[in-house]
Design an enzyme around this catalytic site. Structure first.
Site, PDB file in Angstrom:
ATOM      1  N   ASP A 134      -8.871  10.971 -13.513  1.00 41.41           N
ATOM      2  CA  ASP A 134      -8.831  10.163 -12.298  1.00 41.41           C
ATOM      3  C   ASP A 134      -7.745   9.084 -12.300  1.00 41.41           C
ATOM      4  OD1 ASP A 134      -9.743   9.189  -9.833  1.00 41.41           O
ATOM      5  OD2 ASP A 134     -11.095   7.771 -10.754  1.00 41.41           O
ATOM      6  N   CYS A 195     -24.642  13.211   5.388  1.00 41.52           N
ATOM      7  CA  CYS A 195     -23.641  12.252   4.877  1.00 41.52           C
ATOM      8  C   CYS A 195     -22.823  11.651   6.021  1.00 41.52           C
ATOM      9  CB  CYS A 195     -22.732  12.917   3.843  1.00 41.52           C
ATOM     10  SG  CYS A 195     -21.813  14.350   4.425  1.00 41.52           S
ATOM     11  N   CYS A 199     -23.078   7.365   7.100  1.00 44.65           N
ATOM     12  CA  CYS A 199     -21.987   6.450   6.751  1.00 44.65           C
ATOM     13  C   CYS A 199     -21.880   5.319   7.772  1.00 44.65           C
ATOM     14  CB  CYS A 199     -20.657   7.202   6.674  1.00 44.65           C
ATOM     15  SG  CYS A 199     -19.289   6.105   6.261  1.00 44.65           S
ATOM     16  N   CYS A 245     -23.326   8.187   0.980  1.00 42.40           N
ATOM     17  CA  CYS A 245     -23.175   9.611   1.325  1.00 42.40           C
ATOM     18  C   CYS A 245     -23.696  10.522   0.218  1.00 42.40           C
ATOM     19  CB  CYS A 245     -21.732   9.946   1.696  1.00 42.40           C
ATOM     20  SG  CYS A 245     -20.551   9.842   0.333  1.00 42.40           S
ATOM     21  N   CYS A 249     -27.528  12.996   0.275  1.00 43.46           N
ATOM     22  CA  CYS A 249     -27.212  14.426   0.140  1.00 43.46           C
ATOM     23  C   CYS A 249     -28.386  15.184  -0.485  1.00 43.46           C
ATOM     24  CB  CYS A 249     -25.963  14.601  -0.718  1.00 43.46           C
ATOM     25  SG  CYS A 249     -25.559  16.342  -1.028  1.00 43.46           S
TER      26      CYS A 249
END
EC number: 1.17.99.6
Length: 309
Positions: A134, A195, A199, A245, A249
């Site tokens: 990342d 999701c 938000c 989100c 789920c």
């Protein structure tokens, strides 16, 4: 593919498992042709906001051979971070994204990847490669999907049928030819829009596309200036990152607690309540978040996020 390539795949997967990775998938290192126009459009719409680094290294982002000379294979790995217990999240409590409960994953996972690379070179023989967590221009979700580890959900995160999405992705890009896994082509989200509906800042503009510059995580971590007044009152007490989100789920009902002690919260962090956060000192911040990803927002940034709620 030769039998040797199959053998390498078996060695890589068994060693990854020994080091605590939950899943390992393999893909051929090649130009991500389908992703090029999508990435270009996303950048042109300025969905990356102030994250200027997202526009850098466009070619490297799409082509692993530009990151590692002679790259032939991308190994994608999943490492679970779902906590055994949440930090107090009553209606009044401030909230941190679950990935930030423990020590900074960049360092924890990079160490594991380096160990994996060393073990593989010992067992297979010398080959070249680099580890990524990342922090480099690698389209990790797309590579994970290409190697069969999951599909991209409507919130743009990788979803895995066995464990949902509360995990880190990491990659080894190597110059060794290894038998690839079939890509995940099916989307198991179906008609679900939980999701998108949940938000609070409407950052998910359409299935699979997130306007990063409207995301609570962006406002509380990436944005260095003042948070725009038009989103005041929409953060639901998130002060570093956001899990909304993911929390809604349905696939995350399969999440199981991680087994990584380094991801357990600092003992003092568990004690912090709303009043403690509001009165937090630089000394406490430095003590509690010394090895944490929360350091990215700095003490001043965390205070800004708390005061903005």
């Amino acid at each position: 593919m030769t039998n040797l390539s199959d053998k390498y795949a078996g060695i890589i997967k068994s060693q990854a498992k020994k080091l605590g990775f939950d899943f390992c998938g393999i893909a051929k290192a090649e130009f991500l042709e389908e992703e090029a126009p999508k990435l270009e459009q996303w950048l042109n719409q300025h969905y990356h906001g102030e994250m200027a680094y997202m526009a850098n290294h466009f070619d490297k982002r799409l082509d692993p051979t530009k990151l590692v000379d002679g790259a032939k294979t991308v190994v994608s790995l999943i490492y679970n971070y779902y906590p055994s217990e949440r930090l107090s999240e009553g209606p009044e409590d401030y909230k941190l994204a679950k990935y930030a409960y423990g020590q900074d994953y960049h360092f924890v996972i990079k160490d594991k990847l380096k160990r994996l690379l060393a073990v593989l070179q010992e067992k297979i023989g010398e080959f070249g490669g680099k580890a990524f967590v990342d922090s480099a221009p690698v389209m990790e979700r797309q590579w994970a999907q290409k190697s069969g580890l999951g599909w991209l959900g409507k919130n743009s995160l990788l979803l895995n049928k066995q464990m949902g999405s509360f995990f880190f992705l990491a990659e080894l890009i190597i110059d060794l030819e290894v038998s690839p896994d079939p890509p995940m082509v099916k989307d198991y989200c179906g008609t679900c829009t939980k999701c998108i509906d949940a938000c609070p800042t409407e950052a998910i503009v359409k299935p699979g596309v997130v306007n990063g510059s409207h995301c609570i995580s962006y406002f509380t971590i990436e944005l260095k200036e003042q948070i725009p007044q038009e989103v005041k009152g929409k953060f639901d007490n998130w002060i570093f990152g956001c899990d909304i989100c993911q929390d809604v789920c349905p696939w995350n009902r399969f999440s199981k607690a991680h087994k990584e002690p380094l991801f357990d919260p600092h003992p003092d962090l568990k004690q912090l309540r709303k009043k403690d956060w509001e009165e937090i000192t630089a000394e406490t911040f430095n003590k509690v978040f010394k090895k944490s990803a929360v350091k990215r927002t700095k003490f001043s940034g965390l205070l800004r996020n708390i005061n903005f709620q």
